[in-house]
Enzyme design. Structure first.
Site, PDB file in Angstrom:
ATOM      1  N   GLY A 244       5.131  -1.154   1.767  1.00 32.03           N
ATOM      2  CA  GLY A 244       5.182  -2.492   1.227  1.00 32.03           C
ATOM      3  C   GLY A 244       3.723  -2.573   0.891  1.00 32.03           C
ATOM      4  N   HIS A 245       3.657  -3.897   0.352  1.00 34.33           N
ATOM      5  CA  HIS A 245       2.323  -4.269  -0.442  1.00 34.33           C
ATOM      6  C   HIS A 245       1.326  -4.485   0.492  1.00 34.33           C
ATOM      7  CE1 HIS A 245       4.419  -8.116   0.837  1.00 34.33           C
ATOM      8  NE2 HIS A 245       2.978  -8.452   1.017  1.00 34.33           N
ATOM      9  N   ASN A 246      -0.205  -4.093   0.109  1.00 37.10           N
ATOM     10  CA  ASN A 246      -1.264  -4.103   0.877  1.00 37.10           C
ATOM     11  C   ASN A 246      -1.289  -3.183   2.195  1.00 37.10           C
ATOM     12  OD1 ASN A 246      -1.729  -6.366  -0.612  1.00 37.10           O
ATOM     13  ND2 ASN A 246      -1.236  -7.682   0.875  1.00 37.10           N
TER      14      ASN A 246
END
Length: 335
Positions: A244-246
Site C-alpha cells: 500500500g501507499h507510503n
C-alpha cells in the site's frame, strides 16, 4: 557465450579441482544437464549422481574435494550460493553480447523525448511516454506501458504487460515480472460525515524501487499519497503481493505470495514475511523478524526481535503460539 571454469571459479570465489579450460554456458538440474551446464550438490549423498550426469562440471562442498574423477569440481563452502552466482555470471555474459545490438520493435510506441540507453530492447506494442529514461541493456517486454517521467536503470528486465505509472523510479538490475502494476494510486478516501460519501484523498506522491529488487507477477505497489513509497535494495517480492501507499520496505526483505500490506507500514531490513500475511496500517516490523504464513499484525503494532519467528493472528512469538495451541488441545480433550 561460454565461460571457462577458471573464470567462473574466480568470479564466485570457489576452488577449482580439475581442468579449468572446460567451458560452460548455462546451469541445470542433475537430471537435465548437458555438457555445457553447471550443476550443484549440497550434500554427499547426491554427489555420485552429479558425477555420473552429463554436466560439464559440479559445484560442491568440501566433502567432494578428495573425490577422484574426470569431471571438474568447483569447491565452495556454500554450493547453492555459488551456483546462483555462477548463473548470474553466465547471464551477464549473454547480456553483454546482446547489448551490442539492442532493438526497438516497429510496433512499439515511443515518445520523441524518451532517452534510451545503449543496447535497450523494446518489444512488441510497448508504450513509453514522454520524458521517460531507460538505462543501457534494459529490456521492456511486449505490451508494457511506461508513464511520463518514468526512470529505469541499467540491466533491468521488464516482462510483458507491466504497467509503470508516471514518475516511478527503478534502480539498476531490477526485475519486474508480467502483469505487475507499479506506482498506482493508493487506497485513500475521506468520508464526509454529513453525507456518508467518500471522496478521494490526493495520491500525488511517487514510488522508488532501488537496485537489485525483484517483483513477482501481478504484484501491485502503490505510490505515496503525498510523499513516497520506497522498496530498498535487494528486496524480493513474490507473485500477487500488494504494497500500500507510503510503505517503507527495507533492504533484503523477502515477501512471499499473496501478502497484503496496508498503508504507511515500515518493514525494516532482513525481515521475512510468509505467504498470505496481512499487516494493518502504521504497523512496524523491526529488523530480522520472521512472520509465518497467514500471520496477521494489527494496525499500529510493532513486532521486534531479530531472528524471532512470529505466527498466528494477532501475531505472537512462535513458542507462545504453540503453547496456546497445546493448551487448547488439552482443554478440548477434557470436554
Amino acid at each position: 557465450m561460454k565461460r571457462s571454469l577458471k573464470e567462473i571459479a574466480d568470479a564466485v570465489g570457489a576452488r577449482l579441482v580439475g581442468d579449468g579450460r572446460v567451458e560452460v554456458s548455462g546451469v541445470a538440474s542433475i537430471a537435465s544437464a548437458s555438457p555445457d551446464d553447471l550443476v550443484f550438490v549440497e550434500d554427499a549423498k547426491h554427489l555420485t549422481a552429479a558425477l555420473q550426469s552429463r554436466a560439464g562440471a559440479v559445484i560442491a562442498g568440501e566433502f567432494a574435494a578428495s573425490v577422484a574423477g574426470a569431471m571438474p569440481l568447483l569447491i565452495s563452502d556454500h554450493p547453492k550460493l555459488s551456483f546462483a552466482r555462477a548463473a548470474r555470471v553466465l547471464r551477464e555474459v549473454a547480456a553483454v553480447a546482446a547489448a551490442q545490438q539492442g532493438s526497438v520493435h516497429s510496433t512499439a510506441v515511443i515518445h520523441p523525448s524518451v532517452a534510451l540507453g545503449p543496447g535497450v530492447y523494446v518489444e512488441e506494442r510497448a508504450v513509453i511516454s514522454e520524458r521517460a529514461r531507460i538505462g543501457e541493456t534494459t529490456r521492456v517486454g511486449a505490451g508494457s506501458a511506461l508513464g511520463a517521467g518514468v526512470s529505469i536503470g541499467r540491466d533491468c528486465e521488464i516482462y510483458p504487460n507491466v504497467t509503470i505509472y508516471p514518475g516511478t523510479t527503478l534502480g539498476d538490475r531490477v526485475i519486474v515480472h508480467a502483469g505487475a502494476v507499479l506506482g498506482s494510486d493508493g487506497f485513500g478516501y475521506v468520508r464526509d460525515r454529513k453525507t456518508g460519501h467518500y471522496e478521494k484523498f490526493p495520491q500525488v506522491g511517487r514510488l522508488v524501487i532501488e537496485d537489485d529488487v525483484e517483483i513477482g507477477a501481478n504484484a501491485t505497489i502503490d505510490r505515496g499519497a503525498l510523499d513516497e513509497t520506497r522498496i530498498r535494495r535487494g528486496t524480493k517480492i513474490d507473485n500477487l503481493v500488494h504494497v500500500g501507499h507510503n510503505c517503507q520496505i527495507g533492504e533484503d526483505v523477502v515477501i512471499a505470495a499473496q501478502t497484503g500490506l496496508s498503508g504507511s507500514i515500515v518493514i525494516e531490513n532482513g525481515v521475512v514475511l510468509g505467504g498470505q500475511v496481512g499487516i494493518g496500517e502504521h504497523a512496524r516490523i523491526e529488523e530480522g523478524v520472521m512472520l509465518g504464513g497467514q500471520g496477521g499484525v494489527l494496525p499500529n503494532k510493532v513486532l521486534r526481535g531479530k531472528g524471532v519467528a512470529f505466527w498466528g493472528t494477532p501475531a505472537q512469538p512462535l513458542r507462545e503460539y504453540l503453547r496456546q495451541l497445546a493448551t487448547l488441545a488439552r482443554l478440548a480433550k477434557k470436554d
